[in-house]
Scaffold this motif. Sequence first.
Motif, PDB file in Angstrom:
ATOM      1  N   GLU A  82      20.621 -12.723 -13.007  1.00 53.19           N
ATOM      2  CA  GLU A  82      20.997 -12.699 -11.586  1.00 53.19           C
ATOM      3  C   GLU A  82      19.809 -12.273 -10.720  1.00 53.19           C
ATOM      4  OE1 GLU A  82      25.724 -11.443 -11.909  1.00 53.19           O
ATOM      5  OE2 GLU A  82      24.180  -9.889 -11.991  1.00 53.19           O
ATOM      6  N   LEU A  83      19.079 -11.281 -11.186  1.00 51.80           N
ATOM      7  CA  LEU A  83      17.916 -10.823 -10.432  1.00 51.80           C
ATOM      8  C   LEU A  83      16.878 -11.938 -10.337  1.00 51.80           C
ATOM      9  CD1 LEU A  83      16.378  -8.628  -8.926  1.00 51.80           C
ATOM     10  CD2 LEU A  83      15.544  -7.807 -11.152  1.00 51.80           C
ATOM     11  N   ALA A  84      16.627 -12.616 -11.438  1.00 50.47           N
ATOM     12  CA  ALA A  84      15.671 -13.724 -11.436  1.00 50.47           C
ATOM     13  C   ALA A  84      16.087 -14.780 -10.415  1.00 50.47           C
ATOM     14  CB  ALA A  84      15.558 -14.333 -12.831  1.00 50.47           C
ATOM     15  N   ALA A  85      17.370 -15.111 -10.389  1.00 48.12           N
ATOM     16  CA  ALA A  85      17.856 -16.116  -9.439  1.00 48.12           C
ATOM     17  C   ALA A  85      17.654 -15.649  -7.998  1.00 48.12           C
ATOM     18  CB  ALA A  85      19.328 -16.421  -9.702  1.00 48.12           C
ATOM     19  N   ALA A  91      10.622   0.714   1.707  1.00 55.68           N
ATOM     20  CA  ALA A  91      10.215  -0.672   1.968  1.00 55.68           C
ATOM     21  C   ALA A  91      11.002  -1.242   3.141  1.00 55.68           C
ATOM     22  CB  ALA A  91      10.422  -1.526   0.722  1.00 55.68           C
ATOM     23  N   ARG A  92      12.299  -0.993   3.156  1.00 52.49           N
ATOM     24  CA  ARG A  92      13.131  -1.499   4.250  1.00 52.49           C
ATOM     25  C   ARG A  92      12.684  -0.895   5.580  1.00 52.49           C
ATOM     26  NH1 ARG A  92      19.142  -1.516   3.084  1.00 52.49           N
ATOM     27  NH2 ARG A  92      18.579  -3.533   2.220  1.00 52.49           N
ATOM     28  N   GLU A  93      12.364   0.396   5.596  1.00 46.70           N
ATOM     29  CA  GLU A  93      11.904   1.042   6.830  1.00 46.70           C
ATOM     30  C   GLU A  93      10.647   0.358   7.366  1.00 46.70           C
ATOM     31  OE1 GLU A  93      11.350   5.074   5.577  1.00 46.70           O
ATOM     32  OE2 GLU A  93      13.467   5.588   5.838  1.00 46.70           O
ATOM     33  N   ILE A  94       9.729   0.038   6.477  1.00 47.02           N
ATOM     34  CA  ILE A  94       8.484  -0.609   6.894  1.00 47.02           C
ATOM     35  C   ILE A  94       8.763  -2.025   7.369  1.00 47.02           C
ATOM     36  CG2 ILE A  94       6.255  -1.499   6.080  1.00 47.02           C
ATOM     37  CD1 ILE A  94       6.239   0.957   4.142  1.00 47.02           C
ATOM     38  N   LEU A  95       9.518  -2.784   6.578  1.00 50.81           N
ATOM     39  CA  LEU A  95       9.770  -4.183   6.908  1.00 50.81           C
ATOM     40  C   LEU A  95      10.674  -4.356   8.123  1.00 50.81           C
ATOM     41  CD1 LEU A  95      10.159  -5.545   3.288  1.00 50.81           C
ATOM     42  CD2 LEU A  95       8.235  -5.927   4.852  1.00 50.81           C
ATOM     43  N   ASP A  96      11.516  -3.380   8.418  1.00 52.80           N
ATOM     44  CA  ASP A  96      12.417  -3.471   9.565  1.00 52.80           C
ATOM     45  C   ASP A  96      11.738  -3.118  10.891  1.00 52.80           C
ATOM     46  OD1 ASP A  96      14.514  -4.319   8.013  1.00 52.80           O
ATOM     47  OD2 ASP A  96      15.651  -2.450   8.137  1.00 52.80           O
ATOM     48  N   GLN A  97      10.512  -2.628  10.834  1.00 48.60           N
ATOM     49  CA  GLN A  97       9.805  -2.307  12.068  1.00 48.60           C
ATOM     50  C   GLN A  97       9.359  -3.606  12.732  1.00 48.60           C
ATOM     51  OE1 GLN A  97       9.340   0.649  13.673  1.00 48.60           O
ATOM     52  NE2 GLN A  97      10.832   1.267  12.142  1.00 48.60           N
ATOM     53  N   ARG A 123      10.293  -6.657  -3.659  1.00 48.09           N
ATOM     54  CA  ARG A 123      11.443  -7.553  -3.436  1.00 48.09           C
ATOM     55  C   ARG A 123      12.524  -7.301  -4.481  1.00 48.09           C
ATOM     56  NH1 ARG A 123      10.425 -13.051  -4.188  1.00 48.09           N
ATOM     57  NH2 ARG A 123      12.411 -13.462  -3.208  1.00 48.09           N
ATOM     58  N   ALA A 124      12.133  -7.090  -5.716  1.00 45.61           N
ATOM     59  CA  ALA A 124      13.110  -6.821  -6.779  1.00 45.61           C
ATOM     60  C   ALA A 124      13.886  -5.550  -6.469  1.00 45.61           C
ATOM     61  CB  ALA A 124      12.416  -6.726  -8.136  1.00 45.61           C
ATOM     62  N   GLU A 181       0.825  -1.213   0.000  1.00 42.67           N
ATOM     63  CA  GLU A 181       0.000   0.000   0.000  1.00 42.67           C
ATOM     64  C   GLU A 181       0.860   1.265   0.000  1.00 42.67           C
ATOM     65  OE1 GLU A 181      -2.674  -0.479   3.303  1.00 42.67           O
ATOM     66  OE2 GLU A 181      -3.906  -1.930   2.205  1.00 42.67           O
ATOM     67  N   ALA A 182       1.948   1.266   0.757  1.00 40.20           N
ATOM     68  CA  ALA A 182       2.796   2.458   0.840  1.00 40.20           C
ATOM     69  C   ALA A 182       3.479   2.766  -0.488  1.00 40.20           C
ATOM     70  CB  ALA A 182       3.843   2.285   1.938  1.00 40.20           C
ATOM     71  N   LEU A 183       3.876   1.732  -1.215  1.00 41.28           N
ATOM     72  CA  LEU A 183       4.621   1.939  -2.458  1.00 41.28           C
ATOM     73  C   LEU A 183       3.760   1.838  -3.709  1.00 41.28           C
ATOM     74  CD1 LEU A 183       7.888  -0.058  -1.667  1.00 41.28           C
ATOM     75  CD2 LEU A 183       7.425   2.375  -1.348  1.00 41.28           C
ATOM     76  N   GLY A 184       2.579   1.272  -3.583  1.00 42.95           N
ATOM     77  CA  GLY A 184       1.741   1.077  -4.762  1.00 42.95           C
ATOM     78  C   GLY A 184       2.319   0.041  -5.712  1.00 42.95           C
ATOM     79  N   LEU A 185       3.054  -0.914  -5.142  1.00 39.75           N
ATOM     80  CA  LEU A 185       3.688  -1.976  -5.927  1.00 39.75           C
ATOM     81  C   LEU A 185       3.348  -3.325  -5.323  1.00 39.75           C
ATOM     82  CD1 LEU A 185       7.334  -0.563  -6.123  1.00 39.75           C
ATOM     83  CD2 LEU A 185       5.672  -0.600  -7.986  1.00 39.75           C
ATOM     84  N   SER A 186       3.341  -4.353  -6.157  1.00 41.17           N
ATOM     85  CA  SER A 186       3.181  -5.695  -5.617  1.00 41.17           C
ATOM     86  C   SER A 186       4.400  -6.030  -4.766  1.00 41.17           C
ATOM     87  CB  SER A 186       3.051  -6.720  -6.744  1.00 41.17           C
ATOM     88  OG  SER A 186       4.301  -6.878  -7.405  1.00 41.17           O
ATOM     89  N   PHE A 187       4.252  -7.008  -3.889  1.00 41.28           N
ATOM     90  CA  PHE A 187       5.371  -7.369  -3.028  1.00 41.28           C
ATOM     91  C   PHE A 187       6.525  -7.942  -3.860  1.00 41.28           C
ATOM     92  CE2 PHE A 187       7.680  -9.658   0.309  1.00 41.28           C
ATOM     93  CZ  PHE A 187       7.834  -8.617   1.208  1.00 41.28           C
TER      94      PHE A 187
END
Length: 146
Positions: free
Chosen positions: A56-59, A108-114, A42-43, A32-38
């Motif tokens: 490499e990204l796909a892997a 994203a990191r700020e949200i996930l690190d909470q 992650r990418a 919701e914060a980024l307007g992107l799928s998870f």
Amino acid sequence: MSDDATADAARRAWRAMSDLVLDADRRTAVTEALGLSFARTRALRRLVDQPLTLRELAARLGADPPYATLIVDDLQERGLVQRTPHPDDRRAKLVQLTAAGRAAAVRAREILDQPPPALRALPPDEVASLLRVLERLQQLAADGGD
């Protein structure tokens, strides 16, 4: 503790950690914060440290290259990544974050690190004990599980 009891306790501990870490509410908050799928988030997070080739990204995403291409195409349309020529391989392109992509990855990191409220509610000594155990697990995993 018997081997069966130890194995059962390990399964229960793993299930409890998984339930906490894979919290759908946190994923929803990032989406919701980024307007992107998870998956797109992650990418972005995989590209923070360095540009990667699409392969490499796909892997790193655990995805097949065609799906990674769809993700990168969408992120590029949104101005979050760009493709640049690979310095050593004329056939490959590097995917790298734009300034907006880096800002989204940081958000994203700020949200996930909470930490979740339940973790914040633990007494400091229990948080310190949990951290020691988790750091030990990380070290064991890095050493091959021995």
